[in-house]
Design a protein around this motif. Sequence first.
Motif, PDB file in Angstrom:
ATOM      1  N   SER A 147       1.382   4.817 -22.294  1.00 46.33           N
ATOM      2  CA  SER A 147       1.732   3.809 -23.317  1.00 46.33           C
ATOM      3  C   SER A 147       1.465   2.405 -22.790  1.00 46.33           C
ATOM      4  O   SER A 147       1.084   1.514 -23.553  1.00 46.33           O
ATOM      5  N   SER A 148       1.641   2.201 -21.475  1.00 43.64           N
ATOM      6  CA  SER A 148       1.410   0.849 -20.933  1.00 43.64           C
ATOM      7  C   SER A 148      -0.064   0.486 -21.055  1.00 43.64           C
ATOM      8  O   SER A 148      -0.402  -0.652 -21.399  1.00 43.64           O
ATOM      9  N   ALA A 149      -0.939   1.457 -20.810  1.00 40.81           N
ATOM     10  CA  ALA A 149      -2.372   1.166 -20.891  1.00 40.81           C
ATOM     11  C   ALA A 149      -2.793   0.954 -22.341  1.00 40.81           C
ATOM     12  O   ALA A 149      -3.569   0.032 -22.640  1.00 40.81           O
TER      13      ALA A 149
ATOM     14  N   GLY B 246      -3.467  -6.218 -17.230  1.00 44.15           N
ATOM     15  CA  GLY B 246      -2.164  -5.915 -17.850  1.00 44.15           C
ATOM     16  C   GLY B 246      -1.482  -4.779 -17.094  1.00 44.15           C
ATOM     17  O   GLY B 246      -0.287  -4.840 -16.784  1.00 44.15           O
ATOM     18  N   GLU B 247      -2.250  -3.739 -16.783  1.00 45.70           N
ATOM     19  CA  GLU B 247      -1.697  -2.598 -16.040  1.00 45.70           C
ATOM     20  C   GLU B 247      -1.204  -3.033 -14.653  1.00 45.70           C
ATOM     21  O   GLU B 247      -0.243  -2.472 -14.130  1.00 45.70           O
ATOM     22  N   MET B 248      -1.878  -4.029 -14.067  1.00 49.35           N
ATOM     23  CA  MET B 248      -1.420  -4.501 -12.747  1.00 49.35           C
ATOM     24  C   MET B 248      -0.007  -5.070 -12.843  1.00 49.35           C
ATOM     25  O   MET B 248       0.799  -4.898 -11.929  1.00 49.35           O
TER      26      MET B 248
ATOM     27  N   ILE C 233       2.255  -4.154 -15.090  1.00 49.51           N
ATOM     28  CA  ILE C 233       3.209  -3.094 -15.424  1.00 49.51           C
ATOM     29  C   ILE C 233       3.320  -2.045 -14.309  1.00 49.51           C
ATOM     30  O   ILE C 233       4.412  -1.577 -13.996  1.00 49.51           O
ATOM     31  N   HIS C 234       2.195  -1.679 -13.694  1.00 47.88           N
ATOM     32  CA  HIS C 234       2.210  -0.601 -12.680  1.00 47.88           C
ATOM     33  C   HIS C 234       2.303  -1.105 -11.244  1.00 47.88           C
ATOM     34  O   HIS C 234       2.534  -0.310 -10.349  1.00 47.88           O
ATOM     35  N   GLY C 235       1.980  -2.362 -11.007  1.00 45.04           N
ATOM     36  CA  GLY C 235       1.943  -2.852  -9.628  1.00 45.04           C
ATOM     37  C   GLY C 235       0.591  -2.571  -8.991  1.00 45.04           C
ATOM     38  O   GLY C 235      -0.147  -3.475  -8.663  1.00 45.04           O
TER      39      GLY C 235
ATOM     40  N   VAL D 267      -7.297   4.350 -14.297  1.00 45.35           N
ATOM     41  CA  VAL D 267      -7.726   5.495 -15.113  1.00 45.35           C
ATOM     42  C   VAL D 267      -7.170   5.400 -16.539  1.00 45.35           C
ATOM     43  O   VAL D 267      -7.879   5.680 -17.506  1.00 45.35           O
ATOM     44  N   ASP D 268      -5.922   4.960 -16.682  1.00 47.84           N
ATOM     45  CA  ASP D 268      -5.300   4.963 -18.017  1.00 47.84           C
ATOM     46  C   ASP D 268      -5.964   3.959 -18.956  1.00 47.84           C
ATOM     47  O   ASP D 268      -6.261   4.279 -20.116  1.00 47.84           O
ATOM     48  N   ASN D 269      -6.201   2.721 -18.465  1.00 41.86           N
ATOM     49  CA  ASN D 269      -6.839   1.731 -19.342  1.00 41.86           C
ATOM     50  C   ASN D 269      -8.274   2.130 -19.668  1.00 41.86           C
ATOM     51  O   ASN D 269      -8.795   1.847 -20.746  1.00 41.86           O
TER      52      ASN D 269
ATOM     53  N   SER E  96       9.865   5.058 -14.299  1.00 47.28           N
ATOM     54  CA  SER E  96       8.938   3.932 -14.335  1.00 47.28           C
ATOM     55  C   SER E  96       7.755   4.264 -13.437  1.00 47.28           C
ATOM     56  O   SER E  96       7.925   4.651 -12.280  1.00 47.28           O
ATOM     57  N   THR E  97       6.562   4.096 -13.980  1.00 49.98           N
ATOM     58  CA  THR E  97       5.354   4.388 -13.203  1.00 49.98           C
ATOM     59  C   THR E  97       5.333   3.556 -11.926  1.00 49.98           C
ATOM     60  O   THR E  97       4.999   4.055 -10.845  1.00 49.98           O
ATOM     61  N   LYS E  98       5.713   2.274 -12.064  1.00 52.74           N
ATOM     62  CA  LYS E  98       5.668   1.366 -10.915  1.00 52.74           C
ATOM     63  C   LYS E  98       6.507   1.911  -9.755  1.00 52.74           C
ATOM     64  O   LYS E  98       6.061   1.947  -8.598  1.00 52.74           O
TER      65      LYS E  98
HETATM   66 MG   LIG Z   1       1.603   3.490 -17.602  1.00 51.49          MG
END
Ligand SMILES: [Mg+2]
Length: 406
Positions: free
Chosen positions: A140-142, A187-189, A191-193, A198-200, A237-239
């Motif tokens: 969902s974050s991607a 953006g993923e950076m 949210i994920h750190g 791969v997700d985006n 949390s993915t992070k």
């Molecule tokens: Mg994610």
Amino acid sequence: MSPSVRDCLVSAPGKAILHGEHAVVHGKVALAVSLNRRTYLHLKATSDGTVCINLPNIDTFLCWNLSELKQLLEAGQRLDFDLLKRLRDFMGLTNGNLDTSNMATLTFLYIYMSLFGSGELPSLKVSVWSELPTGAGLGSSAAYSVCLAAALLCASGAIPAPLKEWDHTCRWHQEDLELINSWAFQGEMIIHGNPSGVDNTVGTWGGMLRFLAGKIIPLSRVPLIRILLTNTKVPRSTKVLVARVKDRINKFPPIMIPVLDTVDAVSSTCEKVLTEMTREPITGEHYNTLEELIDINQHLLNVMGVGHPALDMVCRVTLAKGLHSKLTGAGGGGCGITLLRPETDSAIIQSTMQDLKDCGFDCWETSIGGPGVQQHSPFSIKEEILEILNRYGVPRVTEQEDGLTL
Ligand SMILES: [Mg+2]
Ligand SMILES: Nc1ncnc2c1ncn2[C@@H]1O[C@H](COP(=O)(O)OP(=O)(O)O)[C@@H](O)[C@H]1O
Ligand SMILES: C[C@@](O)(CCOP(=O)(O)O)CC(=O)O
């Protein structure tokens, strides 16, 4: 008077990782596939000198005055970690602990400020609604970051709006998709750190792909595979999980590096089997191998420390019906995927789903391989989704003589 921007309506799919989650962050292969559940975003130009976000999935509704935001920009400066720090200070996030709402807000402000920061900041409103569970391993974050990147790039004029009057949906050209993907990665950076990307990438391109150290190989010929998705509803949390795996690798390199290599071999073996399945008649043996690979990978993910009793339960309940499951995404809760064999009787599928629901989980059968990021006319979007976006500022769809208006 702020500059006016182009309205747009976009969507991006969620994803499931068949094999390679976590290992992909450390340079190993992942096989991922887009889902037919999507995140939708509407961007609307406004003229009240504010920028607003409406994120009903995470109960976040915020507005800022453009004059306040402008003060955070230094003339001509490109977005960097200094600006990120200024945004964090602006939002009062001094302890570095980002919750769901703050991560989503910071991601929006980061992309918005960096795309518009060198000129006048435009007044606009962004509303997002997702069919994906948030923070459950389905990317969902991607999907959120891809939608933000596509809509803000399009609004800024950095990429064209591909949708013609007569189109219902439209995709961007390769070079525009690459730009969308690179901003979504930023953006993923946030949210994920430390995301693998791969997700985006799946959210941008859709379909099934092999991902290795930023290199994407779309698997153009893939067999039709049916899966069950089960959301244990255990929040995670993915992070945090990505950081946990890194700590374990740092603590036990001689133990964990071979584990990552083994996951890499599982992904490559799975890819080989999937390719064979498109070239020769599909046999039970192909499915037996896919199932064994699922079992092996689930154990490896447990070794990495990203399992959860609720995910063990998904594996146990499905195995009682002869079906094999593993976690998908970051693990620690969230979702599992279950492979369905072609001969699996629909009565078995129904009773397995019922057993999973009886555990308190959400469960649904899904097809895989939905299209990547798209621009939409309102007519191509389900009525109920349009209605939700409507509540937050999309005018009703009206048919006019000269075409459709948003
Ligand atoms: Mg994610
Ligand atoms: N529909 C949405 N609206 C706003 N923010 C979202 C939405 N979906 C996801 N996010 C952001 O992504 C975060 C979840 O990301 P993550 O932990 O990577 O889980 P996932 O597996 O769903 O990608 C949320 O905390 C939120 O900041
Ligand atoms: C664990 C990981 O491989 C996938 C995370 O997926 P999700 O955010 O749980 O949907 C991290 C990554 O690839 O960036």
